[in-house]
Motif scaffolding. Structure first.
Motif, short mmCIF file in Angstrom:
data_model
loop_
_atom_site.label_atom_id
_atom_site.label_comp_id
_atom_site.label_asym_id
_atom_site.label_seq_id
_atom_site.Cartn_x
_atom_site.Cartn_y
_atom_site.Cartn_z
N THR A 107 0.68 -1.36 -0.05
CA THR A 107 0.00 0.03 -0.03
C THR A 107 0.88 1.29 0.16
O THR A 107 0.60 2.35 -0.62
N ALA A 108 1.81 1.32 0.81
CA ALA A 108 2.85 2.59 0.91
C ALA A 108 3.43 2.80 -0.45
O ALA A 108 3.66 3.96 -0.82
N LEU A 109 3.88 1.83 -1.10
CA LEU A 109 4.59 1.60 -2.35
C LEU A 109 3.57 2.53 -3.32
O LEU A 109 3.92 3.17 -4.28
N LEU A 110 2.32 1.67 -3.51
CA LEU A 110 1.37 2.03 -4.28
C LEU A 110 1.05 3.75 -4.24
O LEU A 110 0.80 4.32 -5.12
N ALA A 111 0.86 4.14 -2.79
CA ALA A 111 0.61 5.43 -2.57
C ALA A 111 1.77 6.36 -3.41
O ALA A 111 1.42 7.53 -3.96
N GLN A 112 2.93 6.19 -2.87
CA GLN A 112 3.94 6.69 -3.59
C GLN A 112 4.06 6.87 -5.16
O GLN A 112 4.23 7.99 -5.54
N LEU A 113 3.92 5.82 -5.65
CA LEU A 113 3.77 5.75 -7.17
C LEU A 113 2.76 6.50 -7.73
O LEU A 113 2.90 7.33 -8.52
N SER A 114 1.50 6.65 -7.05
CA SER A 114 0.15 7.24 -7.71
C SER A 114 0.46 8.77 -7.39
O SER A 114 0.30 9.68 -8.12
N ASP A 115 1.06 9.11 -6.16
CA ASP A 115 1.07 10.54 -6.00
C ASP A 115 2.28 11.25 -6.70
O ASP A 115 2.18 12.35 -7.21
N ALA A 116 3.40 10.35 -7.02
CA ALA A 116 4.45 11.02 -7.88
C ALA A 116 4.18 10.99 -9.29
O ALA A 116 4.54 11.81 -10.25
N LEU A 117 3.36 9.78 -10.03
CA LEU A 117 3.20 9.62 -11.16
C LEU A 117 1.60 9.98 -11.90
O LEU A 117 1.66 9.93 -13.03
N GLY A 118 0.97 10.10 -10.96
CA GLY A 118 -0.44 10.60 -11.19
C GLY A 118 -1.41 9.37 -11.27
O GLY A 118 -1.07 8.10 -11.09
N SER A 119 -2.49 9.72 -11.72
CA SER A 119 -3.73 8.85 -11.81
C SER A 119 -4.28 9.03 -13.15
O SER A 119 -4.59 9.98 -13.71
N PRO A 120 -4.63 7.96 -13.87
CA PRO A 120 -4.80 6.43 -13.40
C PRO A 120 -3.09 6.04 -13.82
O PRO A 120 -2.11 6.72 -14.24
N LEU A 121 -2.68 5.06 -13.00
CA LEU A 121 -1.30 4.39 -13.13
C LEU A 121 -1.61 2.91 -13.58
O LEU A 121 -2.24 2.19 -12.86
N GLY A 122 -0.89 2.78 -14.78
CA GLY A 122 -0.88 1.02 -14.83
C GLY A 122 0.46 0.24 -14.56
O GLY A 122 1.44 1.04 -14.39
N VAL A 123 0.09 -0.62 -13.67
CA VAL A 123 1.08 -1.48 -12.98
C VAL A 123 0.98 -2.79 -13.79
O VAL A 123 0.28 -3.54 -13.68
N VAL A 124 2.47 -3.18 -14.26
CA VAL A 124 2.34 -4.43 -14.90
C VAL A 124 3.44 -5.11 -13.92
O VAL A 124 4.27 -4.83 -13.41
N LEU A 125 3.16 -6.55 -14.08
CA LEU A 125 4.05 -7.69 -13.25
C LEU A 125 4.79 -8.55 -14.18
O LEU A 125 4.23 -9.69 -14.42
#
Length: 482
Positions: free
Chosen positions: A20-38
């Motif tokens: 959760t903390a990492l996802l929050a940092q990524l969204s706050d920094a890179l904006g929304s929506p954010l695509g995450v691939v694995l």
């Protein structure tokens, strides 16, 4: 009772969602929506398809349908496996070559302009041709530019079974199987330019009966090739293996039953403006058909391929896998959605949660229906609520999800969504298992809204790490692990 449609989430995907903390940092920094691939999930998915080949003792290739996602990370990770790639445009071909695929592992499909055909011929990829005109154009390019012979597949359509009254649906791709002799005449005429390696089909259906007829039709076409002295050795059956999106099949049955009742007026509407997803009421009777992807599909992906190969050919009365093996034919498949199962999610920030006087709740997101195209593809499944802080006494909620475009039609889903906990402004909704066709297939800059950024998350030494999608290479985690 809440009508949940809980998504199926396997351990790797769940582990990423738990960050959760990492996802929050990524969204706050890179904006929304954010695509995450694995991307690391791909090796398991390729292996699952490969195990079906082994079970049936078949050789062949697994070609990833590139159009399912624009990601560079996914393509580069696939280049590190034994999979091939199916490219349907000039840019996709350039992308695949730049990601590390050698020409022998690339299949060119789809509508092709002259530039696409030239680069395919110049680099030596296999061309899956849809028509006589395309074969002639390709042969002319090979001759005019003094290129080596190009490997070609002849794609067929409109198959009919002589044993039973069954036909495959009409397709815009391929030459009618009844005209296969015309195709072969062209191949023989341009034998110095074209090297026929197999036949193929593309059917936009999940129905097994049509595909069974199509596979047997391809085998008949290969018999005609042999009679002419040609020696193709492969059958390409395209994609359409499907994904099981839901964790609980009973929820799917409960929801579709409730939707039927709502359309007939026997319960309150479950959708925006009483949308029926293809169903309608006429004189108290139900009409139409449910126009939705079958989100609960326990037989999908590799399991679907296995069932197809175990199915009996209507005319020859033997399993299709056995017929391929006895004739020593290679099998080619082109999974897109199925190969990206559990390979990513779209993270969208909650901008507003508003309660209406009639009891409805509206959730406005910083994304739009083109950023996560569930409605376009008819896929119904719940998002996962990612809370910025743990809510006190979380309670279930039901809400309509609206996008950020100034359009009445910009609903993330027309269905009222049931959530195990109510989101707040500043939280996120994660639309999981959306890497295949649902993440960026339709993303545009409509109303000058930016297309969402994309990141790759990967495991290294037991921890989750990330980088921008375009910066990911498979050597990263392997080199660091060493």
């Amino acid at each position: 009772m809440p009508l949940y449609l809980s998504p199926r989430i396997e351990p790797t995907l769940q582990s990423a969602l738990d960050e959760t903390a990492l996802l929050a940092q990524l969204s706050d920094a890179l904006g929304s929506p954010l695509g995450v691939v694995l991307p690391q999930q791909l090796a398991d998915n390729v292996g699952a398809f490969r195990s079906v080949f082994s079970d049936h003792r078949l050789a062949g290739h697994i070609y990833y349908a590139h159009k399912a996602n624009r990601s560079s990370a996914l393509v580069r990770e696939l280049a590190a496996t034994d999979a091939g790639i199916d490219v349907a445009s000039l840019s996709e071909l350039q992308h695949a070559l730049g990601a590390g695929f050698v020409p022998q592992r690339i299949m060119a499909t789809g509508p092709k302009n002259q530039e696409f055909l030239w680069l395919a011929a110049r680099t030596g990829v296999t061309v899956n041709a849809d028509s006589v005109a395309e074969l002639v154009q390709l042969a002319t390019l090979v001759t005019d530019w003094a290129l080596p012979r190009v490997r070609v597949m002849a794609r067929l359509s409109d198959f009919n079974s002589s044993g039973v009254r069954l036909s495959s649906r009409r397709s815009r791709f391929g030459t009618p199987a009844a005209a296969v002799t015309v195709l072969l005449d062209v191949v023989e005429k341009h034998a110095d330019a074209l090297d026929l390696v197999g036949v193929a089909f593309h059917l936009d259906t999940v129905g097994l009966p049509e595909k069974i007829v199509a596979v047997e039709g391809c085998l008949d076409a290969l018999d005609e090739c042999r009679r002419r002295g040609l020696r193709p050795w492969s059958v390409d059956i395209g994609g359409g293996f499907g994904v099981d999106y839901l964790a609980d099949g009973a929820q799917w049955e409960q929801y579709t039953s409730a939707l039927t009742e709502a359309v007939l007026g026997k319960r309150t509407p479950l959708t925006w403006n009483a949308h029926g997803y293809g169903l309608r009421a006429e004189g108290g009777h139900l009409r139409g058909s449910l126009n939705l992807y079958p989100a609960h599909r326990p037989v999908s992906g590799p399991a679907y391929l296995d069932r197809l190969l175990r199915s009996t050919a209507p005319t020859q009365r033997r399993p299709l896998g056995t017929l391929l093996l006895d004739n020593m034919y290679d099998l080619y498949v082109e999974p897109g959605r199925a190969l990206l199962d559990q390979c990513g999610f779209v993270l969208a920030k909650v901008l507003e949660v508003r309660d209406e006087a009639n009891g409805d709740t509206f959730v406005r997101l910083e994304c739009n229906a083109r950023d996560v195209s569930l409605e376009e593809h008819g896929v119904l499944m719940d998002p996962v609520v990612v809370h910025r802080t743990v809510p006190a006494g979380p309670k279930p909620a039901e809400a309509y999800l609206f996008g950020n475009l100034c359009l009445e039609a910009d609903l993330i889903t027309r269905r009222k969504v049931f959530l195990p906990s109510r989101p707040s402004a500043g939280d996120w909704l994660a639309f999981v298992n959306t890497a295949g066709y649902l993440m960026d297939f339709s993303a545009t800059q409509a109303l000058r809204q930016p297309v969402g950024r994309k990141v790759a998350m990967y495991r290294d030494d037991g921890a989750w790490r990330w980088c921008l999608d375009e910066q990911y290479w498979p050597v990263h985690h392997r080199a660091e692990a060493a």
